[in-house]
Design an enzyme around this catalytic site. Structure first.
Site, PDB file in Angstrom:
ATOM      1  CB  SER A 147      -0.855  -0.010   1.271  1.00 56.22           C
ATOM      2  OG  SER A 147      -1.471   1.243   1.479  1.00 56.22           O
ATOM      3  CE1 TYR A 160      -5.007  -1.742   4.388  1.00 62.04           C
ATOM      4  CE2 TYR A 160      -3.807   0.299   4.062  1.00 62.04           C
ATOM      5  CZ  TYR A 160      -4.411  -0.830   3.545  1.00 62.04           C
ATOM      6  OH  TYR A 160      -4.412  -1.040   2.183  1.00 62.04           O
TER       7      TYR A 160
HETATM    8  P1  NDP Z   1     -11.937  -5.241  -1.117  1.00 67.76           P
HETATM    9  O1  NDP Z   1     -12.540  -4.982   0.216  1.00 67.76           O
HETATM   10  O2  NDP Z   1     -12.701  -4.926  -2.333  1.00 67.76           O
HETATM   11  O3  NDP Z   1     -11.491  -6.769  -1.215  1.00 67.76           O
HETATM   12  C1  NDP Z   1     -10.847  -7.393  -0.148  1.00 67.76           C
HETATM   13  C2  NDP Z   1     -10.697  -8.856  -0.469  1.00 67.76           C
HETATM   14  O4  NDP Z   1     -10.026  -9.494   0.649  1.00 67.76           O
HETATM   15  C3  NDP Z   1     -12.033  -9.548  -0.658  1.00 67.76           C
HETATM   16  O5  NDP Z   1     -11.910 -10.467  -1.709  1.00 67.76           O
HETATM   17  C4  NDP Z   1     -12.233 -10.257   0.674  1.00 67.76           C
HETATM   18  O6  NDP Z   1     -12.969 -11.444   0.475  1.00 67.76           O
HETATM   19  C5  NDP Z   1     -10.810 -10.611   1.052  1.00 67.76           C
HETATM   20  N1  NDP Z   1     -10.686 -10.829   2.491  1.00 67.76           N
HETATM   21  C6  NDP Z   1     -10.744  -9.912   3.481  1.00 67.76           C
HETATM   22  N2  NDP Z   1     -10.625 -10.508   4.667  1.00 67.76           N
HETATM   23  C7  NDP Z   1     -10.501 -11.836   4.428  1.00 67.76           C
HETATM   24  C8  NDP Z   1     -10.348 -12.983   5.250  1.00 67.76           C
HETATM   25  N3  NDP Z   1     -10.298 -12.886   6.569  1.00 67.76           N
HETATM   26  N4  NDP Z   1     -10.243 -14.187   4.654  1.00 67.76           N
HETATM   27  C9  NDP Z   1     -10.284 -14.307   3.316  1.00 67.76           C
HETATM   28  N5  NDP Z   1     -10.432 -13.274   2.469  1.00 67.76           N
HETATM   29  C10 NDP Z   1     -10.529 -12.048   3.037  1.00 67.76           C
HETATM   30  O7  NDP Z   1     -10.549  -4.464  -1.090  1.00 67.76           O
HETATM   31  P2  NDP Z   1      -9.453  -4.168  -2.213  1.00 67.76           P
HETATM   32  O8  NDP Z   1      -9.672  -4.982  -3.418  1.00 67.76           O
HETATM   33  O9  NDP Z   1      -9.328  -2.726  -2.326  1.00 67.76           O
HETATM   34  O10 NDP Z   1      -8.155  -4.662  -1.421  1.00 67.76           O
HETATM   35  C11 NDP Z   1      -7.349  -5.735  -1.832  1.00 67.76           C
HETATM   36  C12 NDP Z   1      -5.966  -5.516  -1.268  1.00 67.76           C
HETATM   37  O11 NDP Z   1      -5.435  -4.303  -1.786  1.00 67.76           O
HETATM   38  C13 NDP Z   1      -5.913  -5.389   0.255  1.00 67.76           C
HETATM   39  O12 NDP Z   1      -4.787  -6.010   0.766  1.00 67.76           O
HETATM   40  C14 NDP Z   1      -5.830  -3.879   0.438  1.00 67.76           C
HETATM   41  O13 NDP Z   1      -5.242  -3.520   1.661  1.00 67.76           O
HETATM   42  C15 NDP Z   1      -4.951  -3.507  -0.735  1.00 67.76           C
HETATM   43  N6  NDP Z   1      -4.974  -2.113  -1.113  1.00 67.76           N
HETATM   44  C16 NDP Z   1      -6.134  -1.508  -1.541  1.00 67.76           C
HETATM   45  C17 NDP Z   1      -6.114  -0.176  -1.907  1.00 67.76           C
HETATM   46  C18 NDP Z   1      -7.337   0.550  -2.377  1.00 67.76           C
HETATM   47  O14 NDP Z   1      -7.266   1.777  -2.576  1.00 67.76           O
HETATM   48  N7  NDP Z   1      -8.458  -0.109  -2.583  1.00 67.76           N
HETATM   49  C19 NDP Z   1      -4.883   0.611  -1.860  1.00 67.76           C
HETATM   50  C20 NDP Z   1      -3.741  -0.119  -1.401  1.00 67.76           C
HETATM   51  C21 NDP Z   1      -3.803  -1.431  -1.058  1.00 67.76           C
HETATM   52  P3  NDP Z   1     -14.218 -11.919   1.356  1.00 67.76           P
HETATM   53  O15 NDP Z   1     -14.740 -10.711   2.088  1.00 67.76           O
HETATM   54  O16 NDP Z   1     -15.131 -12.519   0.366  1.00 67.76           O
HETATM   55  O17 NDP Z   1     -13.643 -12.920   2.251  1.00 67.76           O
END
Ligand code: NDP
Length: 255
Positions: A147, A160
């Protein structure tokens, strides 16, 4: 296949993407499959994983396994199923993550541990399990989703920032130990992307505009903006790239 195609082709490779049910993980899974990889999709929401699977299309090789990324037995099961189904494991994208916002003085212990366990501890346990196998086979690519807060402290996101700072350091530490075995460990630091994780931030119009005014590219990112970086760090094009944190941020860090 031309030289350029062979550099970026993932034909014959098997990948795991954690958090493939939506957002960046979904875009990563689609990108890897488009480059020819077989992809195992993981996340807690089985029906959302099936949606990603159907977006990839019936002709591609995919498999869904639902579970909690924090559960080490889910990591082991996913890795062994990948090897059983597709014969090997070449690529692991540690993408699953959560964010919890609150002032540091009020930050609950529950949120602190949940974020650290999901965003940092799970990245280590999945990498360790996949790394053992990749070291044995003498090749592999691990791509961690870091990030901007791997570099900056942020506001009201203390757990975070701590976790993502840790992901950047973990990436470098693993890269140093595993490069000699042909295992590349790198990370992508996405900028501000329009996904579920930033929905609350974008709902605050003033904050959304503040952020936008600081992005040199003049727009928030879309998950698809990360596709090129994902394929690059998963392919032989990046064979001599180790421990790098690649910002895909519309210029935010350069500003
Ligand atoms: P979303 O919330 O859209 O997606 C998050 C994903 O992580 C979902 O598929 C969710 O699946 C999964 N997830 C969360 N917790 C769990 C768990 N305990 N077990 C299994 N799966 C889990 O977020 P983003 O797509 O934005 O984020 C994806 C990554 O990118 C993260 O690591 C985030 O920190 C990082 N990121 C995002 C940014 C942004 O601006 N959006 C910027 C920088 C980094 P489900 O809930 O179905 O389990």
């Amino acid at each position: 296949m031309s030289f350029l195609e062979s550099l970026f082709s993932l034909e014959g490779n098997a990948a795991i993407v954690t958090g493939a049910s939506r957002g960046i993980g979904r875009a990563a899974a689609i990108a890897l499959a488009s480059a020819g990889a077989s992809v195992v999709l993981t996340g807690r929401d089985e029906s959302a994983l099936r949606e990603t699977q159907s977006m990839i299309g019936p002709n591609e090789r995919t498999h869904c396994i639902s579970g909690d990324v924090k559960d080490p037995s889910h990591a082991m099961e996913t890795i062994s199923t990948t090897v059983r189904t597709f014969g090997q494991l070449d690529i692991l994208v540690n993408n699953a993550g959560i964010i919890r916002r609150s002032a540091a003085v009020d930050y609950s212990a529950h949120d602190w541990y949940d974020v650290i366990d999901t965003d940092l501890n799970a990245v280590f346990s999945w990498s360790q399990a996949a790394g053992k196998l990749m070291i044995e086979q003498g090749s592999g690519k691990i791509v961690n989703i870091a990030s901007l807060l791997s570099f900056q402290g942020g506001l009201n996101v203390v757990a975070y920032s701590a976790a993502k700072g840790g992901v950047a350091q973990l990436t470098k530490a693993l890269a140093n130990e595993w490069a000699k075995y042909g295992v590349n460990v790198n990370a992508i630091a996405p900028g501000y992307m329009e996904t579920n994780a930033t929905a609350a931030l974008r709902a605050d119009t003033k904050r959304k505009e503040q952020i936008l005014s600081r992005i040199p590219a003049g727009r928030w990112g879309e998950p698809e903006d990360l596709a090129g970086a994902i394929v690059y760090l998963s392919s032989s094009a990046s064979d001599y790239v180790n421990g790098h944190i690649l910002a895909v941020d519309g210029g935010w860090l350069a500003y």
